[in-house]
Design a protein around this motif. Structure first.
Motif, short mmCIF file in Angstrom:
data_model
loop_
_atom_site.label_atom_id
_atom_site.label_comp_id
_atom_site.label_asym_id
_atom_site.label_seq_id
_atom_site.Cartn_x
_atom_site.Cartn_y
_atom_site.Cartn_z
N THR A 144 0.83 -1.20 0.00
CA THR A 144 0.00 0.00 0.00
C THR A 144 0.86 1.24 0.00
O THR A 144 1.63 1.46 0.93
CB THR A 144 -0.91 0.04 1.26
N ASP A 148 -0.89 7.61 -0.44
CA ASP A 148 -2.34 7.72 -0.56
C ASP A 148 -2.83 8.80 0.39
O ASP A 148 -2.57 8.75 1.59
CB ASP A 148 -3.02 6.39 -0.22
N TYR A 151 -8.61 8.22 2.06
CA TYR A 151 -9.18 6.89 2.24
C TYR A 151 -10.70 7.01 2.10
O TYR A 151 -11.31 7.97 2.60
CB TYR A 151 -8.85 6.33 3.63
N GLU A 183 -8.45 6.73 10.87
CA GLU A 183 -7.46 6.57 9.81
C GLU A 183 -6.94 5.13 9.77
O GLU A 183 -6.82 4.53 8.70
CB GLU A 183 -6.30 7.54 10.04
N MET A 186 -9.70 2.75 8.52
CA MET A 186 -9.97 2.89 7.09
C MET A 186 -8.80 2.39 6.25
O MET A 186 -8.99 1.87 5.15
CB MET A 186 -10.29 4.35 6.75
N LYS A 187 -7.60 2.54 6.77
CA LYS A 187 -6.43 2.00 6.07
C LYS A 187 -6.54 0.48 5.94
O LYS A 187 -6.06 -0.12 4.98
CB LYS A 187 -5.15 2.37 6.82
#
Length: 248
Positions: A144, A148, A151, A183, A186-187
């Protein structure tokens, strides 16, 4: 180094995955043959390809010469101890995520393991469900990209740069700890996140302080991101942990 370490390896590389994890490939470095056989079988049933090395030298050879998504290593090994294996891998520039398994579970033991280059530390005895969850998280960490920025889970969005959270276009104000909690969830969307994982990655505790801090923060977070919305996203997985997932 000679090819002798291959004689100590039990490979399941030709086993087709039967679970939903995908063809993740891991290396298990464990000198207890009974435990190694159990782990390779359990990972196979979860759809993960597993190679096994029965001592530190064999593990170092295989971890250096092959590509793995995650390495699971016992701390106390013959021929070369687990921390020495990790340190040597890191010295060689190999950054494969490493999860340490050990009967040494005190805080100082965990700190020593993490400082040696380990990415996670799970004391024995452990539940395989938690080991599997941790391996999955480490495997995703490798693939990943950290760049990014946003999310998304359903209509819920979290912007890591602006620290803004919105659902259905509506801004949801969160406290700093609530933001870090959301966070991390959601990751790892769609996967079970255990209490221990939250303590170590959101609160930076590498031990269980016997507190309900997680339950309190999850409850507050749930009330904020689900208020006025009919579709629940944050779920409690009884006996395992929490998961954020869009069922829509």
């Amino acid at each position: 180094m000679s090819a002798a370490p291959h004689q100590n390896a039990l490979s399941l590389a030709e086993t087709l995955p039967v679970g939903n994890v995908g063809r993740m490939k891991i290396l298990i470095i464990e000198d207890d043959l009974e435990a190694a056989v159990y782990l390779t079988k359990a990972f196979r049933e979860a759809g993960i390809v597993a190679d096994h090395a029965s001592d530190g030298e064999a593990g170092l050879f295989m971890g250096s010469e092959n590509t793995y998504d995650v390495i699971v290593i016992d701390r106390m090994l013959p021929r070369r101890d687990g921390l020495s294996v990790i340190s040597e891998l890191r010295r060689k520039g190999i950054h494969t995520p490493v999860l340490i398994l050990s009967a040494l579970g005190q805080v100082d033991d965990r700190v020593t393991g993490l400082r040696a280059g380990g990415d996670d530390y799970l004391p024995k005895p452990y539940a395989f469900s938690e080991l599997l969850a941790r391996v999955e998280v480490l495997g995703r960490r490798k693939g990943t990209p950290e760049q990014d920025v946003v999310y998304r889970v359903g209509d819920l969005e979290l912007d890591r740069l602006s620290h803004e959270v919105r659902r259905g276009g509506k801004e949801i104000p969160l406290q700093p700890r609530e933001f870090r909690l959301l966070e991390y969830l959601m990751k790892n969307a769609g996967q079970v996140v255990t209490r221990t994982m939250l303590l170590e990655n959101v609160w930076d505790y590498h031990f269980d302080p016997q507190t309900n801090v997680i339950d309190v923060h999850v409850s507050r977070l749930r009330s904020k991101i689900e208020k006025d919305f009919s579709q629940p996203l944050l779920k409690t997985i009884r006996g395992a942990g929490y998961m954020i997932k869009d069922e829509g």
